[in-house]
Design an enzyme around this catalytic site. Structure first.
Site, PDB file in Angstrom:
ATOM      1  N   PHE A 126       0.857  -1.187   0.000  1.00 19.04           N
ATOM      2  CA  PHE A 126       0.000   0.000   0.000  1.00 19.04           C
ATOM      3  C   PHE A 126       0.892   1.235   0.000  1.00 19.04           C
ATOM      4  O   PHE A 126       1.615   1.490   0.964  1.00 19.04           O
ATOM      5  CB  PHE A 126      -0.916   0.002   1.222  1.00 19.04           C
ATOM      6  CG  PHE A 126      -2.207   0.738   0.998  1.00 19.04           C
ATOM      7  CD1 PHE A 126      -3.395   0.043   0.853  1.00 19.04           C
ATOM      8  CD2 PHE A 126      -2.236   2.117   0.912  1.00 19.04           C
ATOM      9  CE1 PHE A 126      -4.597   0.722   0.630  1.00 19.04           C
ATOM     10  CE2 PHE A 126      -3.416   2.800   0.692  1.00 19.04           C
ATOM     11  CZ  PHE A 126      -4.606   2.100   0.551  1.00 19.04           C
ATOM     12  N   THR A 129       2.174   6.608   2.537  1.00 15.37           N
ATOM     13  CA  THR A 129       3.062   7.554   3.202  1.00 15.37           C
ATOM     14  C   THR A 129       4.084   8.159   2.237  1.00 15.37           C
ATOM     15  O   THR A 129       4.554   7.494   1.311  1.00 15.37           O
ATOM     16  CB  THR A 129       3.804   6.837   4.354  1.00 15.37           C
ATOM     17  OG1 THR A 129       2.837   6.311   5.257  1.00 15.37           O
ATOM     18  CG2 THR A 129       4.700   7.790   5.106  1.00 15.37           C
ATOM     19  N   GLU A 130       4.431   9.419   2.494  1.00 16.31           N
ATOM     20  CA  GLU A 130       5.436  10.119   1.697  1.00 16.31           C
ATOM     21  C   GLU A 130       6.517  10.675   2.622  1.00 16.31           C
ATOM     22  O   GLU A 130       6.321  10.731   3.844  1.00 16.31           O
ATOM     23  CB  GLU A 130       4.777  11.215   0.866  1.00 16.31           C
ATOM     24  CG  GLU A 130       3.795  10.645  -0.159  1.00 16.31           C
ATOM     25  CD  GLU A 130       3.122  11.713  -1.018  1.00 16.31           C
ATOM     26  OE1 GLU A 130       3.495  12.898  -0.901  1.00 16.31           O
ATOM     27  OE2 GLU A 130       2.213  11.345  -1.790  1.00 16.31           O
ATOM     28  N   ILE A 160       7.382   2.082   2.618  1.00 17.59           N
ATOM     29  CA  ILE A 160       6.390   1.204   2.003  1.00 17.59           C
ATOM     30  C   ILE A 160       6.730  -0.251   2.283  1.00 17.59           C
ATOM     31  O   ILE A 160       7.659  -0.824   1.695  1.00 17.59           O
ATOM     32  CB  ILE A 160       6.293   1.459   0.482  1.00 17.59           C
ATOM     33  CG1 ILE A 160       6.032   2.950   0.220  1.00 17.59           C
ATOM     34  CG2 ILE A 160       5.200   0.590  -0.126  1.00 17.59           C
ATOM     35  CD1 ILE A 160       4.816   3.516   0.911  1.00 17.59           C
ATOM     36  N   ILE A 340      14.834  -8.747  33.023  1.00 20.40           N
ATOM     37  CA  ILE A 340      14.831  -9.968  33.824  1.00 20.40           C
ATOM     38  C   ILE A 340      15.924 -10.927  33.357  1.00 20.40           C
ATOM     39  O   ILE A 340      16.529 -11.650  34.162  1.00 20.40           O
ATOM     40  CB  ILE A 340      13.436 -10.626  33.763  1.00 20.40           C
ATOM     41  CG1 ILE A 340      12.452  -9.810  34.612  1.00 20.40           C
ATOM     42  CG2 ILE A 340      13.477 -12.084  34.238  1.00 20.40           C
ATOM     43  CD1 ILE A 340      11.005 -10.216  34.456  1.00 20.40           C
ATOM     44  N   GLY A 342      18.753  -9.984  32.453  1.00 24.65           N
ATOM     45  CA  GLY A 342      20.042  -9.411  32.806  1.00 24.65           C
ATOM     46  C   GLY A 342      20.912  -9.223  31.571  1.00 24.65           C
ATOM     47  O   GLY A 342      20.423  -8.886  30.493  1.00 24.65           O
ATOM     48  N   GLU A 366       0.747   2.658  11.106  1.00 26.90           N
ATOM     49  CA  GLU A 366      -0.726   2.684  11.150  1.00 26.90           C
ATOM     50  C   GLU A 366      -1.231   3.792  12.084  1.00 26.90           C
ATOM     51  O   GLU A 366      -2.311   3.688  12.670  1.00 26.90           O
ATOM     52  CB  GLU A 366      -1.306   1.327  11.577  1.00 26.90           C
ATOM     53  CG  GLU A 366      -0.990   0.185  10.631  1.00 26.90           C
ATOM     54  CD  GLU A 366      -1.972   0.073   9.477  1.00 26.90           C
ATOM     55  OE1 GLU A 366      -2.887   0.910   9.392  1.00 26.90           O
ATOM     56  OE2 GLU A 366      -1.808  -0.851   8.656  1.00 26.90           O
TER      57      GLU A 366
END
Length: 381
Positions: A126, A129-130, A160, A340, A342, A366
């Site tokens: 899809f 976004t740019e 993308i 936890i 370490g 998203e």
């Protein structure tokens, strides 16, 4: 962890979850760490998942898919994300690209593109976004100019997912700059056609197996028959699928958080200090209890949001709550799991460092956490 929610799943949902869990552990998990180190595209793993129908879950049966609901799909994603969040992202983007064609495409478009997507022969991407605009879709600049029986697209798309590997894409472009939100359109495009250029594959903090590309569309010609919906429907096409996508990302985040918790509990039971497993130490026990509470609440709300969506309820607010809460607690749980462990948690010998790197993006893609808060606030009664 015991999941009492599963008592309310249908027989089909339980089968989907259990099958996805088995495939995730037998096929995806064994190669996840090495693929992360090599930033290797999971070709064989995707083929195996496609064979079982996981790449066509949101595609109707008449086009080769399984016609599953959003919750069905998200249950599978949850299991896959627990072993490889990058692979889950690839499948997420692919399936929701297909879902856009299902929801807005013509019958000819569905018959042409969906069967190959359902079989995994064509991976979806899809192109929204740019470089200068992400969540602010009103600031997008890519243009589409009508030229005879074609549209000519020009612009650069950024971040993308699947863009360098896709066999089909949906591109968002401005067809009329004077029309505001009615001036944007979406097009089904062929990434192998002239004018589609992969200019960069990003080097990222995490999810290395999910390739993220910068795409340049340079005088890219697309037939007018590939217009998805009507000219000017672009914002409706994009916005209509965002809630579904946010629920999907919430399940991915929750899946990684569950995996981190399980790893932390296992390590705490096996690692001795002061002549006893460290899970007996109150500080560690309390941390694990906090982690378990966060994971369980996130999971329950994710399931709630997905059920609302499948019931046809308007759940924009609930989708944003699910994504916001699951992504925020997931980063915290993964960080605590590393603590936890370490010093060992900081090594690639253990998966928790990868979980922490992989889950960080769920607070960004998203729609960032701030965007989710804006959406929630705007939908308060």
């Amino acid at each position: 962890m015991t999941d009492i929610t599963s008592a309310f799943f249908t027989e089909q949902q339980t089968l989907i979850r259990d099958t996805a869990r088995r495939v995730a552990h037998e096929i995806v998990g064994p190669t996840a760490a090495q693929r992360d180190l090599e930033s290797a595209w999971p070709r064989s793993e995707l083929a195996a998942l496609a064979e079982l129908g996981f790449l066509g879950m949101l595609i109707p049966e008449q086009y080769g898919g399984t016609g599953a609901g959003v919750l069905d799909f998200c249950l599978a994603q949850h299991e896959i994300a627990a072993v490889d969040a990058g692979l889950a992202t690839i499948i997420h983007v692919h399936n929701f690209t297909a879902m856009s064609i299902v929801d807005h495409g013509t019958e000819e478009q569905k018959q042409r593109y969906l069967p190959a997507m359902a079989s995994g022969k064509s991976i979806g991407a899809f192109l929204l976004t740019e470089p200068h605009a992400g969540s602010d879709t009103a600031a997008l600049r890519a243009s589409a100019r009508r030229d005879g029986s074609d549209y000519v697209l020009n612009g650069t798309k950024q971040f993308i997912s699947n863009g360098s590997e896709a066999g089909v894409g949906i591109a968002f472009a401005i067809t009329d700059r004077t029309a505001g939100k009615r001036g944007a359109s979406t097009f089904i495009i062929d990434p192998k056609a002239p004018g589609y250029h992969v200019t960069r594959i990003e080097s990222k903090l995490g999810q290395h197996t999910a390739h993220t590309a910068q795409i340049a569309l340079e005088d890219y010609r697309v037939p007018a028959a590939n217009l998805l919906g009507n000219e000017g429907d672009g914002y409706r096409t994009v916005m209509g699928g965002l809630s579904d996508g946010r629920i999907g990302i919430a399940f991915i985040a929750a899946g990684v958080a569950r995996a981190a918790l399980d790893a932390a509990v296992k390590y705490a039971r096996e690692r001795d200090a002061y002549d006893a497993p460290i899970i007996k130490l109150q500080g560690v026990a309390f941390d694990l209890a906090d982690m378990a509470a966060r994971v369980d609440v996130a999971w329950q709300y994710c399931v709630h949001a997905a059920r609302l969506r499948d019931a046809g309820v308007d759940c924009i607010k609930e989708a944003s709550i699910a994504k916001l809460f699951a992504s925020e607690i997931a980063e915290k749980v993964c960080s605590d799991a590393l603590q936890i462990h370490g010093g060992y948690g900081y090594l690639t010998d253990f998966p928790v460092e990868r979980y922490l790197r992989d889950v960080r993006i769920t607070k960004i893609y998203e729609g960032t956490s701030h965007i989710q808060k804006l959406i929630i606030a705007r939908h308060l009664d």
